[in-house]
Write a protein that holds these residues in place. Structure first.
Motif, short mmCIF file in Angstrom:
data_model
loop_
_atom_site.label_atom_id
_atom_site.label_comp_id
_atom_site.label_asym_id
_atom_site.label_seq_id
_atom_site.Cartn_x
_atom_site.Cartn_y
_atom_site.Cartn_z
N GLU A 1 0.83 -1.21 0.00
CA GLU A 1 0.00 0.00 0.00
C GLU A 1 0.87 1.27 0.00
OE1 GLU A 1 -2.49 -0.38 3.37
OE2 GLU A 1 -3.70 -2.02 2.52
N GLU A 2 1.95 1.25 0.76
CA GLU A 2 2.85 2.41 0.78
C GLU A 2 3.52 2.62 -0.58
OE1 GLU A 2 5.61 1.67 3.87
OE2 GLU A 2 4.15 1.98 5.52
N LEU A 3 3.87 1.52 -1.21
CA LEU A 3 4.49 1.63 -2.54
C LEU A 3 3.51 2.23 -3.54
CD1 LEU A 3 7.32 0.69 -3.69
CD2 LEU A 3 6.06 -1.20 -4.74
N TRP A 4 2.25 1.81 -3.46
CA TRP A 4 1.24 2.33 -4.36
C TRP A 4 0.93 3.80 -4.08
CZ3 TRP A 4 -0.67 1.88 -8.86
CH2 TRP A 4 -1.95 2.32 -9.20
N ALA A 5 1.08 4.18 -2.81
CA ALA A 5 0.80 5.57 -2.42
C ALA A 5 1.95 6.51 -2.76
CB ALA A 5 0.50 5.64 -0.92
N ASP A 6 3.11 5.98 -3.08
CA ASP A 6 4.25 6.82 -3.43
C ASP A 6 3.96 7.52 -4.76
OD1 ASP A 6 6.71 7.84 -4.34
OD2 ASP A 6 7.83 6.35 -3.20
N PRO A 7 3.83 8.85 -4.77
CA PRO A 7 3.44 9.54 -6.02
C PRO A 7 4.47 9.40 -7.13
CG PRO A 7 4.11 11.12 -4.33
CD PRO A 7 4.03 9.79 -3.64
N GLU A 8 5.75 9.34 -6.77
CA GLU A 8 6.78 9.25 -7.81
C GLU A 8 6.68 7.94 -8.57
OE1 GLU A 8 11.66 9.41 -8.28
OE2 GLU A 8 10.71 9.82 -6.34
N LEU A 9 6.52 6.83 -7.82
CA LEU A 9 6.41 5.52 -8.46
C LEU A 9 5.10 5.38 -9.20
CD1 LEU A 9 7.88 3.24 -5.65
CD2 LEU A 9 8.97 3.89 -7.79
N ARG A 10 4.03 5.87 -8.61
CA ARG A 10 2.71 5.72 -9.21
C ARG A 10 2.59 6.51 -10.50
NH1 ARG A 10 -2.94 6.04 -5.79
NH2 ARG A 10 -4.37 5.61 -7.52
N GLU A 11 3.27 7.63 -10.57
CA GLU A 11 3.17 8.47 -11.75
C GLU A 11 4.00 7.96 -12.92
OE1 GLU A 11 1.43 11.17 -12.47
OE2 GLU A 11 0.39 11.29 -10.56
N SER A 12 5.10 7.26 -12.61
CA SER A 12 6.04 6.97 -13.70
C SER A 12 6.41 5.51 -13.88
CB SER A 12 7.35 7.75 -13.46
OG SER A 12 7.94 7.37 -12.22
N LYS A 13 6.02 4.63 -12.93
CA LYS A 13 6.51 3.26 -13.04
C LYS A 13 5.43 2.20 -12.82
CE LYS A 13 11.16 4.53 -11.56
NZ LYS A 13 11.60 4.72 -12.93
N ILE A 14 4.57 2.37 -11.83
CA ILE A 14 3.63 1.32 -11.43
C ILE A 14 2.26 1.59 -12.05
CG2 ILE A 14 2.54 0.13 -9.50
CD1 ILE A 14 4.87 0.91 -7.77
N VAL A 15 1.64 0.53 -12.57
CA VAL A 15 0.34 0.64 -13.21
C VAL A 15 -0.79 0.28 -12.25
CG1 VAL A 15 -1.09 -0.22 -15.10
CG2 VAL A 15 1.34 0.15 -15.46
N GLU B 1 13.58 -2.00 -12.15
CA GLU B 1 13.71 -0.89 -11.19
C GLU B 1 12.72 -1.02 -10.05
OE1 GLU B 1 14.91 3.42 -10.55
OE2 GLU B 1 15.51 2.24 -12.26
N VAL B 2 11.48 -1.40 -10.37
CA VAL B 2 10.46 -1.57 -9.32
C VAL B 2 10.85 -2.74 -8.40
CG1 VAL B 2 8.04 -2.14 -8.89
CG2 VAL B 2 8.66 -0.55 -10.73
N ALA B 3 11.40 -3.80 -8.97
CA ALA B 3 11.82 -4.94 -8.15
C ALA B 3 12.93 -4.54 -7.18
CB ALA B 3 12.28 -6.09 -9.04
N ARG B 4 13.86 -3.69 -7.63
CA ARG B 4 14.93 -3.23 -6.73
C ARG B 4 14.34 -2.41 -5.58
NH1 ARG B 4 17.18 -1.51 -11.80
NH2 ARG B 4 18.53 -3.13 -12.66
N GLU B 5 13.38 -1.54 -5.90
CA GLU B 5 12.75 -0.73 -4.86
C GLU B 5 11.98 -1.62 -3.88
OE1 GLU B 5 11.77 2.67 -2.74
OE2 GLU B 5 13.21 2.39 -4.40
N LEU B 6 11.34 -2.65 -4.39
CA LEU B 6 10.63 -3.59 -3.52
C LEU B 6 11.59 -4.29 -2.56
CD1 LEU B 6 8.00 -5.29 -5.87
CD2 LEU B 6 7.52 -4.11 -3.73
N ARG B 7 12.73 -4.74 -3.06
CA ARG B 7 13.69 -5.45 -2.19
C ARG B 7 14.19 -4.53 -1.07
NH1 ARG B 7 15.75 -6.85 -7.40
NH2 ARG B 7 14.99 -8.92 -8.04
N ILE B 8 14.48 -3.26 -1.42
CA ILE B 8 14.95 -2.33 -0.39
C ILE B 8 13.90 -2.14 0.69
CG2 ILE B 8 15.60 0.08 0.04
CD1 ILE B 8 16.88 0.10 -2.75
N ARG B 9 12.64 -1.95 0.28
CA ARG B 9 11.57 -1.70 1.25
C ARG B 9 11.24 -2.96 2.06
NH1 ARG B 9 7.58 3.05 -0.55
NH2 ARG B 9 9.00 4.23 -1.89
N VAL B 10 11.31 -4.12 1.43
CA VAL B 10 11.07 -5.35 2.17
C VAL B 10 12.14 -5.54 3.23
CG1 VAL B 10 11.17 -7.87 1.96
CG2 VAL B 10 9.78 -6.55 0.37
N LYS B 11 13.39 -5.32 2.88
CA LYS B 11 14.48 -5.48 3.85
C LYS B 11 14.31 -4.50 5.02
CE LYS B 11 18.66 -6.89 5.15
NZ LYS B 11 18.89 -6.03 6.32
#
Length: 328
Positions: free
Chosen positions: A260-274, A305-315
């Motif tokens: 939910e936090e990843l989806w709420a991130d405006p930078e990712l939502r605007e340019s990377k995540i569908v 790039e999204v997978a890298r961001e996911l790994r950082i946030r999961v850790k």
């Protein structure tokens, strides 16, 4: 014994050249069969030179008409190309985030490139058919026999066809590739012979550049299957192995909050995540770990790039909660 020898007539100084009188007679015969030409002859009061002048006028009209038809055909093809490029084919179910605007732009650009390429091919075909027909018609008007010419062209075409089978195969495959929009410039594809980013597409070859920077030229006729990683959308996924004795419910809740936090991130939502990332729960069980999986639908070529961001946030999330990650 008396031999009578009949002297042969003297050779004509124009031997081997067409007889002008016969040419005029032939053109007159052709002109009388044509209503337009015969009408022009009547306008000239049936003078001796009238069939020649009328035939010349008809030839000029044929040439002008051919260029007019060619111009009209090119305009119709251009209009068809613009109409095809303007159509939107993206599915409504993917219009859930601001990032879909980028998908729309990419699909529109691909559609435009494909339509322009096909338009160029159609224009060349129309020009060859219209102008070729006009040339044959003019030759017929000049009483030049076109049957031997057509026979020679047919034989030459068969010979070239046998000698250039692979070339014809490449062109046909390239045509269908463009019509079906299998891939375009900038796509990451697996063409069997090579895997890489498409740098150029023609009717004959596709140029790829792999991860090592090596450039591959793949003939379209040799491609039997295509794996396109850049069409429409991509998917990033991350496997999260945690200790076998971890609280499964707590880990899943933490990962869902992270999604939910990843989806709420405006930078990712605007340019990377569908779409909003999802937690699939327990994906795998082993002797030492329980593996969760998180997936996210992304724009084409953004999954890494999204997978890298996911790994950082999961850790970070699991470290804050005191839940250790173990080797899967």
């Amino acid at each position: 014994m008396l031999l009578l020898v009949t002297p042969s007539p003297p050779a004509s100084p124009s031997s081997g050249l067409p007889d002008p009188e016969k040419v005029v007679q032939d053109m007159t015969g052709v002109c009388t069969k044509d209503p337009v030409c015969s009408t022009l002859v009547g306008m000239f009061d049936n003078a001796a030179w009238a069939p020649i002048v009328a035939s010349a006028v008809v030839i000029v009209l044929i040439v002008v008409l051919a260029f007019v038809l060619r111009k009209v055909a090119h305009k119709m093809i251009t209009r068809l190309v613009l109409r095809t490029a303007a159509k939107s084919s993206i599915s409504r179910r993917f219009r859930k985030g601001a990032a879909t605007d980028s998908i729309d732009a990419l699909l529109h650009e691909r559609r435009k490139q494909r339509a322009e390429t096909m338009g160029s091919v159609l224009k060349h075909i129309a020009s060859i058919v219209i102008l070729g027909t006009a040339v044959l018609t003019v030759l017929d008007r000049l009483t030049i026999p076109i049957a031997p010419l057509l026979t020679s062209v047919g034989i030459l075409g068969v010979a070239i066809g046998f000698g250039a089978q692979e070339l014809v195969k490449d062109f046909i495959a390239g045509m269908f590739m463009l019509l079906e929009d299998q891939y375009g410039v900038g796509d990451v594809i697996d063409a069997g012979a090579a895997i890489g980013t498409v740098e150029a597409v023609t009717l004959r070859v596709t140029r790829l550049r792999d991860a090592d920077g090596r450039v591959w030229y793949v003939r379209n006729g040799t491609i039997t299957r295509i794996g396109n990683e850049s069409q429409g959308w991509s998917r990033a996924y991350v496997d999260v192995p945690v200790a076998y004795d971890s609280d499964i419910v707590s880990v899943r809740v933490l990962l869902e909050h992270l999604a939910e936090e990843l989806w709420a991130d405006p930078e990712l939502r605007e340019s990377k995540i569908v779409e909003q990332p999802q937690v699939f729960g327990v994906e795998q069980l082993s002797d030492s770990s329980v593996v969760f999986r998180i997936t996210a639908k992304t724009l084409p070529n953004e999954q890494a790039e999204v997978a890298r961001e996911l790994r950082i946030r999961v850790k970070t999330t699991l470290d804050d909660a005191g839940i250790p990650m173990v080797a899967g």
